[in-house]
Design a protein around this motif. Structure first.
Motif, mmCIF file in Angstrom:
data_model
loop_
_atom_site.group_PDB
_atom_site.id
_atom_site.type_symbol
_atom_site.label_atom_id
_atom_site.label_comp_id
_atom_site.label_asym_id
_atom_site.label_seq_id
_atom_site.Cartn_x
_atom_site.Cartn_y
_atom_site.Cartn_z
ATOM 1 N N LEU A 1 0.823 -1.211 0.000
ATOM 2 C CA LEU A 1 0.000 0.000 0.000
ATOM 3 C C LEU A 1 0.854 1.256 0.000
ATOM 4 O O LEU A 1 0.595 2.203 -0.732
ATOM 5 N N ILE B 1 2.275 1.876 -3.412
ATOM 6 C CA ILE B 1 1.268 2.412 -4.338
ATOM 7 C C ILE B 1 1.000 3.871 -4.015
ATOM 8 O O ILE B 1 0.908 4.723 -4.900
ATOM 9 N N VAL C 1 -3.659 5.674 9.804
ATOM 10 C CA VAL C 1 -4.871 6.362 9.365
ATOM 11 C C VAL C 1 -4.522 7.488 8.400
ATOM 12 O O VAL C 1 -5.128 7.631 7.335
ATOM 13 N N LYS D 1 -1.843 7.824 6.531
ATOM 14 C CA LYS D 1 -1.366 7.296 5.249
ATOM 15 C C LYS D 1 -2.524 6.826 4.380
ATOM 16 O O LYS D 1 -2.556 7.069 3.173
ATOM 17 N N GLY D 2 -3.477 6.129 5.012
ATOM 18 C CA GLY D 2 -4.650 5.686 4.262
ATOM 19 C C GLY D 2 -5.394 6.876 3.672
ATOM 20 O O GLY D 2 -5.820 6.841 2.516
ATOM 21 N N GLY D 3 -5.508 7.940 4.488
ATOM 22 C CA GLY D 3 -6.192 9.139 4.013
ATOM 23 C C GLY D 3 -5.477 9.750 2.820
ATOM 24 O O GLY D 3 -6.109 10.142 1.837
ATOM 25 N N LEU E 1 -3.566 8.236 0.666
ATOM 26 C CA LEU E 1 -3.777 7.368 -0.500
ATOM 27 C C LEU E 1 -5.131 7.675 -1.131
ATOM 28 O O LEU E 1 -5.253 7.852 -2.343
ATOM 29 N N LEU E 2 -6.157 7.774 -0.288
ATOM 30 C CA LEU E 2 -7.501 8.063 -0.799
ATOM 31 C C LEU E 2 -7.523 9.391 -1.549
ATOM 32 O O LEU E 2 -8.117 9.499 -2.621
ATOM 33 N N VAL F 1 -5.248 9.311 -4.927
ATOM 34 C CA VAL F 1 -5.836 8.493 -5.975
ATOM 35 C C VAL F 1 -7.199 9.048 -6.359
ATOM 36 O O VAL F 1 -7.598 8.997 -7.518
ATOM 37 N N GLY F 2 -7.888 9.640 -5.368
ATOM 38 C CA GLY F 2 -9.183 10.237 -5.659
ATOM 39 C C GLY F 2 -9.071 11.421 -6.607
ATOM 40 O O GLY F 2 -9.986 11.704 -7.369
ATOM 41 N N LEU F 3 -7.929 12.087 -6.582
ATOM 42 C CA LEU F 3 -7.750 13.243 -7.459
ATOM 43 C C LEU F 3 -7.405 12.845 -8.885
ATOM 44 O O LEU F 3 -7.543 13.629 -9.803
ATOM 45 N N GLN F 4 -6.914 11.619 -9.067
ATOM 46 C CA GLN F 4 -6.620 11.177 -10.435
ATOM 47 C C GLN F 4 -7.946 10.859 -11.108
ATOM 48 O O GLN F 4 -8.798 10.212 -10.528
#
Lengths: 316, 504, 319
Positions: free
Chosen positions: C250, C253, C299, C301-303, C305-306, C309-312
């Motif tokens: 993760l 990525i 938490v 790091k997960g945020g 990532l979200l 990737v959410g902006l792509q």
């Protein structure tokens, strides 16, 4: 037999979800080597162990039918487990816990669905990220140690039986039946089939593609919440590790059951037998003294073989 | 003149569909050879075999007298055959130079890619076409016309002796067509052979010297262009008087069901207006990619209009109008949209006919409603449309192109749609099914429906429709009755505005 | 102003938007040096580099796969597996080649399953993750064993005042740079990914590129880079550990996406990936300095990532 006949025969066989074949072979192995294991009392106990997995699979197969995936179930289950075992809501009754579990699943699932359908983010990334966020939260709240005890009334319900069958297993079978009826009888089921086959064509024939995907994820979230309740009831003491590998197992059981990304030939019962196969598999592995690492390897091999089976089939 | 390419007895089938049936074809150096035939006649497949994309089931290909096995486009390029396909084949995230040398990059002595050499040679090839483009620009920043020229430059750079141009002018404006013609003539002077595929008669007679005609996957004949007239050529392609394919036109025109007012397709486009009456088939004609598809897709929200008003049966659709839910809105008003790409956007190929038809009925119902079987409806549709299939459970993939198209149309007929917007009604459909589809569409309007149609085949539009709008540069530049329209008059109407624009 | 925004968002290049994470990186550095006493010290810098190095290495490998539109979820398991193998009782001269051969086999299998058996990369590499985790626990159920002295020495010494981890970084980045920007292979990776992202699935093949072979090689590369990171980590923790690779898939990525590489393929850059990994490492470093719980770090790091990737944006829905 002519070549064409042979081909159609091969195609027919390839159409049967692998889970049925795996289940039958494992059953035969057990029957030949340990016939005494095959009584309903013992099997009921084994089945009860996989009931949370079986319930989670219902959500997984739904999202996989619309070419998505949900790996956030582990986080939801852990969070539900934390609500119940930490004493965060002292004196809460069963309906309150059910409400909390369903509401949590609903919110998480809806968020997943929104990110995946509207923002078009990779489903793996979204649900994995959501999962680690939830896990991190629970671990932080409980400072990494097991929270506390699970209320006894949950445990008591978990231990009830109807006839020889434990009630959690009956509950699981009942939910599966409902899902099966829902998908085959509702217009929504047709939407799911359409989106899975081709999102483009579904859009142009007027299917609300994004809404279908969001609803699938929301339902998967709610189902994960319910699986969390059953999973929590199965243990006496809360845990910060419980249920983490369930989403992956659910993916494996679903693929084994003949539901690959976008394809739903296995229906709802294929994955159901996928879970049953896992249940028997754990029994067989335990009998032969295969430890935890061996189980991981076997799980990996099964996921791989089932996926390869479908990949090669859809190519030909 | 020497023979460069000889294709002999080529056959090819995709599944049950025999696309080419023992076709022979030869190419001389210094010649521009037109390959003609209707959509689905097999010309693209024949050229894709020469380009190494497909391999023939039977027959052989000889290049300069040597028998060759072209297993990939790369093999073909190495044998001196370069293709400019209709669909984009350049990679958007690579620069012009990188695209030009992809797969055969020059290396420096240290084994690294020699970018200097690549850029130098690319510039030279572009210069030869009179193009002033920076070789390091990414292809994604080029216009469609520029991309076409880059592909041609690719062939020049690779020193190909045969160039296949598949509808090269489809996306070009008049000025670019001139540039293209000049470079084609230059290539011929240098002894190269050019295969030219186009639907535009005028171009064929203007630039080609020989023509080979295919029909339903068979060779009709090869002739010198000077021995032909456009009418004779059309008859060779169609195999009968074209008019016999089309049903009689209608005379009745009812109330207005679709009205576009002051629509600006893009910010700079001139506003356009359009009306469609009950009982009418109206066509959007013009050069390819001039905005016909933007217009049709704007009706379902897939293209965001800059301004204007759409009125369907008196109901005004407010702008902006969402690409996500737009199609469901218009569907509720009884407007059906039949997309161009039947296999990607239209049908669920792996699902049964039943599902493909019934989804149109289900999609307007609530998601939690109980499914209905609709078997009688589907049986009715299949019978009235003469869909050739074992039963309603047959997978759509197993049907022929014509029957697939009928299933797609059947979805909208079953749903009691009364306005149809159809992109390419007969793409990849054989001639028999074509005339059946024309008849079905006419029946649809005679029962009070209305159709807006667009197609690459201008002759089809003229024959099928009652009225035509000529679309050019994202606006409507002319309106004419189909009975008076010719390919020539449509082209003229389109290009006249071009000139006006140039001299203004 | 507009121009600078364009440079930061990099819409019309294939490098991806790496300017933005660079700003974030510098911003965090500045903030930390003003707000914590220990940040701007040589010791902390050395620490940071050593902390960031495994992630940088893994992320570079991950990027090869992401460039061709795939994902490799088995990198974390490869790392744990590598440390477990290295902790076995065998001569160094045997162990080092063995880990590379095993990694290459893992990558080969991932790649073949993806390209030949038509399996989604996520499923293929997830299955591999399970098999490797199982194998690792068979070898080393809990942390233990001894790592060859050579490996230990290679990560914790210094040369003219420059710590060894820096050299690891330089060598790995140089190899990757040569591979991506100076070799045919690198260009072909971009070409394959570009074709995938724009839906022209046959385009790269039509140019004569061996698409499948190149994709398989990307997975082999990813596994090999992961094993290099595993060797490095084994040297740092001095034992074989079945859990050391946890969450590396993760994090890698996240680093790749943070560096502007598009998950749909064909767009990305080496510098972006390195910066992305540095930002993540820096955040861990910073959060440690301000004594944030490791769970909260997960938490955060997960945020991230979200968000990245959410902006792509991409067209495809689903996996």
């Amino acid at each position: 037999m002519s070549k064409i006949q042979l081909q159609t025969l091969v195609q027919r066989v390839l159409r049967i979800p692998p889970s049925y074949l795996v289940f039958i072979s494992l059953f035969l192995i057990l029957w030949l080597t340990r016939p005494q294991m095959l009584n309903l009392n013992i099997l009921g106990v084994f089945l009860r162990q996989v009931a949370p997995l079986g319930i989670l699979v219902l959500g997984q197969l739904l999202v996989m039918r619309v070419k998505s995936i949900d790996l956030s179930g582990g986080g939801v289950i852990l969070l539900v487990n934390y609500y119940i075992s930490s004493g965060m809501f002292p004196g809460a009754s069963l309906p309150a816990f059910i409400f909390l579990a369903v509401a949590t699943g609903f919110i998480v699932g809806m968020f997943n669905g929104w990110m995946i359908a509207k923002r078009r983010v990779s489903a793996v990334i979204v649900t994995l990220a959501v999962s680690i966020i939830l896990i991190g939260m629970v671990q932080f709240l409980s400072s990494g140690s097991p929270p506390g005890n699970v209320p006894t009334f949950l445990r008591d319900i978990y231990n009830t039986r109807t006839g020889v069958m434990p009630n959690p297993v009956i509950f699981w079978a009942f939910l599966t039946l409902i899902m099966s009826l829902f998908l085959s009888l509702s217009v929504y089921g047709r939407f799911v089939t359409s989106v899975g086959e081709s999102a483009e064509a579904a859009h142009f024939s007027g299917v609300p593609v994004e809404r279908t995907v969001i609803v699938a994820h929301t339902m998967a979230g709610v189902i994960a919440g319910i699986a969390g309740l059953v999973q929590t009831a199965s243990i006496a003491v809360g845990s910060v590790r419980i249920g983490l590998d369930l989403p992956i197992l659910a993916v494996a059981a679903t693929i084994l059951g003949g539901v690959a990304f976008g394809r739903g030939e296995g229906g709802v019962w294929g994955p159901f037998f996928g879970v049953l196969s896992f249940s028997l598999l754990f029994v067989v592995l335990t009998i032969y003294g295969v430890g935890e690492p061996g189980k991981l390897v076997v799980q990996g091999v099964i996921i791989l073989l089932a996926a390869v089976f479908y990949g090669i089939r859809s190519k030909s | 003149m020497t023979i460069i390419v000889e294709m002999h007895g080529i056959s090819k089938a995709f599944g049950h569909n025999q696309v080419l049936n023992s076709v022979s074809f030869s190419l001389n150096s210094g010649s521009v050879h037109a390959l003609m035939g209707e959509n689905g006649a097999g010309k693209s497949t024949l050229m894709k075999i020469l380009a190494g994309v497909h391999q023939p089931d039977a027959g052989q290909v000889k290049i300069n007298g040597q028998k060759v096995n072209l297993l990939s486009p790369r093999d073909a390029l190495d044998s001196g055959i370069s293709t400019v396909f209709q669909e984009h084949s350049l990679l958007p995230n690579l620069s012009i130079a990188e695209n030009m040398f992809l797969g055969r990059e020059p290396l420096t002595r240290t084994g690294a890619i020699d970018y200097d050499a690549m850029i130098r040679d690319t510039r030279r090839a572009l210069d030869e076409l009179g193009l002033d483009l920076d070789p390091t620009r990414l292809v994604s920043t080029l216009t469609i016309g520029e991309r076409q020229f880059v592909e041609i430059a690719h062939g020049i750079e690779a020193d190909a002796s045969v160039m296949i141009l598949d509808e090269p002018t489809a996306a070009l404006n008049a000025a670019d067509v001139e540039v293209l013609n000049t470079s084609i003539r230059k290539l011929c002077e240098r002894g190269k052979a050019v295969v030219y595929i186009s639907h535009r008669m005028e171009e064929i007679f203007n630039i080609c010297d020989t023509v080979t005609v295919l029909k339903d996957g068979k060779l009709v004949g090869e002739q010198a262009i000077s021995d032909l007239t456009p009418n004779v050529l059309i008859e060779m392609m169609v195999g009968r008087e074209l008019t016999s394919l089309f049903p009689a036109r209608s005379t009745m025109a009812g109330e207005v069901v679709l009205e576009l007012k002051d629509i600006q397709l893009t910010e700079n486009a001139r506003p356009l207006s359009l009306t469609l009456h009950r009982g009418e088939i109206v066509a959007l004609a013009g050069l390819e990619g001039q905005g016909q598809q933007k217009l049709s897709r704007a009706l379902i929200g897939q293209h965001a209009l800059f301004s204007g008003q759409i009125r369907v049966k008196g109901v005004i659709l407010e702008l902006p109008f969402s690409g996500i839910t737009g199609i469901r809105r218009t569907q509720k008003l009884g407007l059906g949209f039949v997309p161009e790409d039947r296999k990607e956007e239209g049908l669920f190929l792996e699902l049964p006919i039943l599902h493909n038809i019934v989804i149109g009925l289900h999609s307007r119902r609530a998601a939690i409603a109980l499914v209905r079987k609709y078997r009688p409806v589907v049986a009715d549709i299949m019978q009235s449309m003469n869909v050739k299939a074992p039963n309603a459970n047959a997978r759509v993939r197993s049907l022929s192109g014509g029957n697939q198209q009928k299933v797609l149309l059947g979805r909208y007929l079953a749903a009691k749609t009364d306005i149809l917007v159809i992109e390419e009604p007969t793409r990849g459909v054989d001639i028999g099914a074509k005339s059946e589809i024309y008849r079905l569409l006419r029946e649809f309007t005679e029962q009070g429906g209305a159709i807006l149609v667009l197609s690459r085949e201008t002759l089809e539009l003229i024959g099928l429709s009652d009225r035509l709008y000529v679309v050019h540069e994202n606006t409507i530049v002319a309106e004419m009755l189909a009975i008076e329209a010719t390919e020539h008059s449509i082209l003229n109407a389109a290009l006249k505005t071009d000139k006006k624009a140039h001299y203004a | 102003m507009r121009k600078y925004i364009d440079i930061l968002t990099r819409r019309n290049t294939r490098q991806g938007a790496w300017g933005f994470p660079l700003l974030v990186f510098l911003g965090i550095c500045v903030w930390l040096s003003f707000n914590t006493a220990r940040f701007a010290t040589i010791e902390n810098a050395e620490n940071l580099i050593a902390q960031a190095m495994p992630l940088i290495i893994v992320a570079i490998g991950q990027m090869l796969v992401v460039l061709v539109g795939g994902l490799d979820l088995s990198v974390g398991a490869v790392i744990s597996f590598t440390t477990a193998i290295l902790s076995l009782d065998a001569p160094t001269i045997v162990l080092l080649p063995v880990v590379f051969v095993l990694a290459a086999l893992v990558g080969l299998m991932n790649g073949l399953v993806v390209t030949r058996c038509n399996v989604h990369p996520i499923i293929a590499t997830l299955a591999m993750q399970y098999m490797l985790l199982g194998a690792t626990r068979l070898i080393r159920p809990v942390s233990g064993g001894e790592i060859p002295q050579l490996v230990l020495d290679s990560v914790s010494g210094e040369f003219f005042g420059i710590p060894f981890p820096v050299f690891w970084g330089i060598v790995v980045v140089l190899i990757a740079w040569k591979l991506l920007y100076r070799s045919r292979y690198g260009l072909h990776l971009f070409a394959i990914g570009g074709g995938m992202a724009s839906g022209q699935t046959d385009a790269a093949h039509n140019f004569g590129i061996a698409v499948r072979r190149n994709i398989v090689l990307a997975y082999v590369g990813s596994a090999c880079f992961a094993t290099i990171a595993g060797i490095f980590l084994a040297g740092r923790i001095t034992s074989g550990d079945p859990n050391v690779g946890l969450l590396f898939e993760l994090d890698s990525i996240t680093a790749v996406a943070l560096g502007g590489t598009q998950l749909s393929g064909g767009v990305g850059s080496l510098q972006g990936t390195v910066i992305g990994a540095l930002v993540l490492a820096l955040m861990s470093n910073g959060m440690n300095l301000v004594n944030l719980s490791p769970f909260v770090q997960t938490v955060v790091k997960g945020g991230i990532l979200l968000i990245v990737v959410g902006l792509q944006s991409r067209k495809k829905m689903g996996l």
